[in-house]
Design a protein around this motif. Structure first.
Motif, mmCIF file in Angstrom:
data_model
loop_
_atom_site.group_PDB
_atom_site.id
_atom_site.type_symbol
_atom_site.label_atom_id
_atom_site.label_comp_id
_atom_site.label_asym_id
_atom_site.label_seq_id
_atom_site.Cartn_x
_atom_site.Cartn_y
_atom_site.Cartn_z
ATOM 1 N N ILE A 173 0.865 -1.188 0.000
ATOM 2 C CA ILE A 173 0.000 0.000 0.000
ATOM 3 C C ILE A 173 0.898 1.234 0.000
ATOM 4 O O ILE A 173 1.768 1.374 0.864
ATOM 5 N N LYS A 200 -1.857 -1.629 -3.873
ATOM 6 C CA LYS A 200 -2.959 -0.660 -3.783
ATOM 7 C C LYS A 200 -2.320 0.729 -3.742
ATOM 8 O O LYS A 200 -1.854 1.185 -2.701
ATOM 9 N N GLY A 233 -8.665 4.156 0.219
ATOM 10 C CA GLY A 233 -8.011 3.466 1.322
ATOM 11 C C GLY A 233 -8.988 2.744 2.226
ATOM 12 O O GLY A 233 -8.768 1.602 2.628
ATOM 13 N N THR A 252 3.497 2.319 3.149
ATOM 14 C CA THR A 252 4.074 3.649 3.339
ATOM 15 C C THR A 252 2.945 4.642 3.287
ATOM 16 O O THR A 252 2.135 4.631 2.351
ATOM 17 N N GLY A 253 2.897 5.500 4.285
ATOM 18 C CA GLY A 253 1.834 6.501 4.332
ATOM 19 C C GLY A 253 1.853 7.203 5.666
ATOM 20 O O GLY A 253 2.899 7.267 6.334
ATOM 21 N N LEU A 260 -3.672 2.080 12.178
ATOM 22 C CA LEU A 260 -4.859 1.265 11.873
ATOM 23 C C LEU A 260 -4.438 -0.064 11.245
ATOM 24 O O LEU A 260 -4.938 -1.141 11.596
ATOM 25 N N LEU A 433 12.132 9.879 11.571
ATOM 26 C CA LEU A 433 12.466 9.270 10.273
ATOM 27 C C LEU A 433 13.832 9.733 9.776
ATOM 28 O O LEU A 433 14.735 8.937 9.578
HETATM 29 P P1 NAD Z 1 -2.322 7.930 3.825
HETATM 30 O O1 NAD Z 1 -1.950 7.188 5.043
HETATM 31 O O2 NAD Z 1 -3.564 8.707 3.839
HETATM 32 O O3 NAD Z 1 -2.458 6.942 2.585
HETATM 33 C C1 NAD Z 1 -1.439 6.048 2.237
HETATM 34 C C2 NAD Z 1 -2.055 4.846 1.567
HETATM 35 O O4 NAD Z 1 -2.854 4.171 2.511
HETATM 36 C C3 NAD Z 1 -2.963 5.185 0.384
HETATM 37 O O5 NAD Z 1 -2.808 4.188 -0.604
HETATM 38 C C4 NAD Z 1 -4.342 5.088 0.991
HETATM 39 O O6 NAD Z 1 -5.348 4.789 0.055
HETATM 40 C C5 NAD Z 1 -4.147 3.938 1.959
HETATM 41 N N1 NAD Z 1 -5.103 3.898 3.061
HETATM 42 C C6 NAD Z 1 -5.745 4.924 3.652
HETATM 43 N N2 NAD Z 1 -6.556 4.456 4.633
HETATM 44 C C7 NAD Z 1 -6.418 3.103 4.661
HETATM 45 C C8 NAD Z 1 -6.969 2.057 5.458
HETATM 46 N N3 NAD Z 1 -7.844 2.306 6.428
HETATM 47 N N4 NAD Z 1 -6.561 0.797 5.218
HETATM 48 C C9 NAD Z 1 -5.669 0.520 4.243
HETATM 49 N N5 NAD Z 1 -5.124 1.468 3.448
HETATM 50 C C10 NAD Z 1 -5.478 2.747 3.659
HETATM 51 O O7 NAD Z 1 -1.068 8.812 3.485
HETATM 52 P P2 NAD Z 1 -0.898 9.770 2.235
HETATM 53 O O8 NAD Z 1 -1.601 11.031 2.564
HETATM 54 O O9 NAD Z 1 -1.238 9.084 0.992
HETATM 55 O O10 NAD Z 1 0.698 9.968 2.234
HETATM 56 C C11 NAD Z 1 1.345 10.951 2.937
HETATM 57 C C12 NAD Z 1 1.957 10.358 4.182
HETATM 58 O O11 NAD Z 1 2.885 9.333 3.853
HETATM 59 C C13 NAD Z 1 2.725 11.364 4.966
HETATM 60 O O12 NAD Z 1 2.359 11.247 6.305
HETATM 61 C C14 NAD Z 1 4.179 10.962 4.793
HETATM 62 O O13 NAD Z 1 5.032 11.329 5.801
HETATM 63 C C15 NAD Z 1 4.088 9.509 4.614
HETATM 64 N N6 NAD Z 1 5.202 8.968 3.837
HETATM 65 C C16 NAD Z 1 6.140 8.226 4.490
HETATM 66 C C17 NAD Z 1 7.220 7.705 3.804
HETATM 67 C C18 NAD Z 1 8.254 6.841 4.480
HETATM 68 O O14 NAD Z 1 9.009 6.183 3.826
HETATM 69 N N7 NAD Z 1 8.304 6.805 5.780
HETATM 70 C C19 NAD Z 1 7.340 7.931 2.433
HETATM 71 C C20 NAD Z 1 6.368 8.698 1.800
HETATM 72 C C21 NAD Z 1 5.298 9.202 2.523
#
Ligand code: NAD
Length: 502
Positions: A173, A200, A233, A252-253, A260, A433
């Motif tokens: 993801i 995804k 998501g 990653t996100g 969650l 990080l």
């Molecule tokens: P996000 O957490 O909203 O979404 C990330 C992914 O998770 C998307 O594909 C989204 O559809 C999915 N998602 C959302 N809710 C979900 C759920 N309940 N179950 C499963 N999947 C779900 O984050 P974003 O806004 O897309 O990305 C930005 C964030 O990512 C920032 O916080 C950033 O710091 C972080 N990030 C971290 C790294 C790293 O390597 N540590 C790299 C890039 C971005």
């Protein structure tokens, strides 16, 4: 390599890109996947705010089909391939990414908004190199033989060994900031380990992921080895995480979503790695090379318009250089050209979405309401999801600007006198990080690097990952590390085999 010079402007979008945008095909087992609900959702061009195309809004039924395809491939053709064959396919895929480099780069810039230069260098070139790096690892998986001391029954002897076995179907993801590159960071080690994948991508940026699956097919990967499901998501992502056929989740996100996913993963004891948010500090000492200040701001802060998880968002500058650092970083902030990513001369590009634009604007407004001083206050183009760079002074440690992710072109600068106090402030965050220290004094490097709570500490640079350098977070920035040959361990189970003999 069929990719334009990194700094060439895109005057006319390639016909392969416009053709793809007419009807992107999400492939599942070689067939076009339409969501069982029949629903699609719009994907935007952040530079104009207009709809670029539509893709399937997949739900639980579609996720189930994709996981079953991945499971069948894992049990079937993929498990029968020799490591050297997996390696060969991955190398072929890397070549195809390069061969379609300009097309992928344009697609990424149109969808994500980023500079075409970054699309060419990071999304395309670095992804091709990443597949090559991990392809090499596919043929170097090894266990060990172990002498053991088992003494029963009398007369029996034993020898043990460890085997490394692919964990199974991987749910990958990814976020929207580096769509193709983030997908690569997950798919490449999973394939090298012998796993199959359901990807995804972030709902905002699915296009290069869809194209990547087509290229996997062209490279000769058996159907079902790499699959993509597009969708939200909360629906597609959540269904994938909860699916019983998934053995491992790599995410990653944001930290919020990561928590969650972590909780859900533990319910089924799924393997999980989480790369999450960041709030990276830059600690600049009086003795630093002042010629580096411009690059520190350009690469460390404003790279990818600040939409980088390890972007420096908190600069701490020692009193002796504070005024100079402020002047240079303010000048850089004012001088950056704002505009569409299709022109590589534009260094500040649109943010990914209207929602994210609104979030960044809210962070700026809240900073001002809390008493921070904005020094730039520039305007951005009205059309598209632009926000101009902002530099804040007078920011206290307890303010949201210091503690919460903005993920945009916004940075704070704070003077310090006492180095230990600066490091304590750098660590005063729930994230861990990335970080950097800037000094020409080796003693300070040796003294302070161990004190910084971050998965990566750069010295006299910032924000530059490498495939051979483990990457991940301390504290709430995540669990586990990507990159390096050891990243394969994330996708392997260790099996001890104990052999009795007389
Ligand atoms: P996000 O957490 O909203 O979404 C990330 C992914 O998770 C998307 O594909 C989204 O559809 C999915 N998602 C959302 N809710 C979900 C759920 N309940 N179950 C499963 N999947 C779900 O984050 P974003 O806004 O897309 O990305 C930005 C964030 O990512 C920032 O916080 C950033 O710091 C972080 N990030 C971290 C790294 C790293 O390597 N540590 C790299 C890039 C971005």
């Amino acid at each position: 390599m069929r990719i334009a010079q990194a700094d060439t402007s895109v005057d006319t979008v390639l016909s392969t890109v416009t053709d793809f945008l007419k009807a992107p095909q999400v492939l599942l087992n070689g067939n076009s996947l339409t969501a069982a609900s029949g629903e699609t959702y719009p994907v935007y061009n952040p530079a104009t705010g207009e709809i670029l195309t539509r893709v399937p809004a997949c739900g639980a039924t579609d996720v189930d089909r994709a996981v079953k395809a991945a499971a069948a491939a894992f049990e079937g053709p993929w498990s029968k391939m020799l490591p050297v064959q997996r390696q060969g396919l991955m190398l072929k895929l890397a070549d195809l990414i390069e061969a379609h480099g300009e097309e992928l780069a344009q697609l990424e810039t149109l969808n994500q908004g980023k500079s075409i230069m970054l699309s060419r260098l990071i999304e395309v070139q670095s992804s091709a190199e990443y597949f090559r790096y991990m392809a090499g690892a596919a043929t170097k998986i090894e266990g060990s033989t172990l002498d053991v001391s088992i003494a029963i029954p009398p007369g029996m002897r034993y020898q043990a060994q460890t085997r490394k076995e692919p964990v199974g179907v991987v749910a990958a993801i990814t976020p929207w900031n580096f769509p193709l590159n983030m997908a690569t960071w997950k798919i490449a080690p999973a394939l090298a380990a012998g796993c199959t994948v359901v990807l995804k991508p972030a709902e905002e940026t699915p296009l290069t992921s869809i194209r990547l699956v087509e290229l996997c097919r062209e490279a000769g990967f058996p159907d079902g080895v790499v699959n993509v499901v597009t969708g939200m998501g909360e629906t597609a992502g959540a269904a994938l995480v909860a699916h019983p056929g998934v053995a491992k989740i790599t995410f990653t996100g944001s930290t919020e979503t990561g928590k969650l996913i972590g909780v859900q993963a533990m319910k089924d004891m799924k393997r999980v790695t989480l790369e999450l948010g960041g709030k990276a500090p830059m600690v600049m000492f009086d003795d630093m090379d002042l010629d580096l200040l411009g690059a520190a701001a350009g690469i460390g802060v404003f790279f990818n318009t600040g939409q980088t998880c390890c972007a420096a968002t908190r600069i701490y500058a020692q009193k002796g250089i504070y005024e100079k650092a402020l002047e240079v970083i303010a000048n850089v902030s004012r001088s950056l050209a704002i505009g569409s990513g299709l022109n590589p001369m534009n260094q500040i590009n649109p943010l990914v979405s209207a929602k994210h634009q609104s979030h960044v604007k809210t962070c700026i407004a809240r900073g001002i309401a809390e008493g921070a001083t904005p020094l730039i206050s520039a305007s951005a183009p009205e059309k598209g999801f632009f926000v101009a760079p902002e530099l804040f002074t007078d920011v206290r440690q307890d303010m949201a600007l210091m503690q919460d992710e903005v993920f945009g072109p916004v940075v704070t600068i704070t003077p310090f006198e006492d180095a230990d106090d600066a490091i304590a402030k750098a660590n005063d965050t729930r994230y861990g990080l990335g970080a950097s220290i800037w000094t020409n004094d080796l003693n300070k490097v040796m003294r302070y690097v161990p004190k910084i709570q971050a998965g990566t500490v750069w010295v006299n640079s910032h924000n530059i990952p490498d495939q051979n350098m483990p990457f991940g977070g301390f504290k709430q920035s995540g669990i586990g590390r990507e990159h390096g040959s050891r990243a394969l361990e994330n996708y392997l189970e260790t099996k001890s085999v104990c052999i009795a003999y007389r």
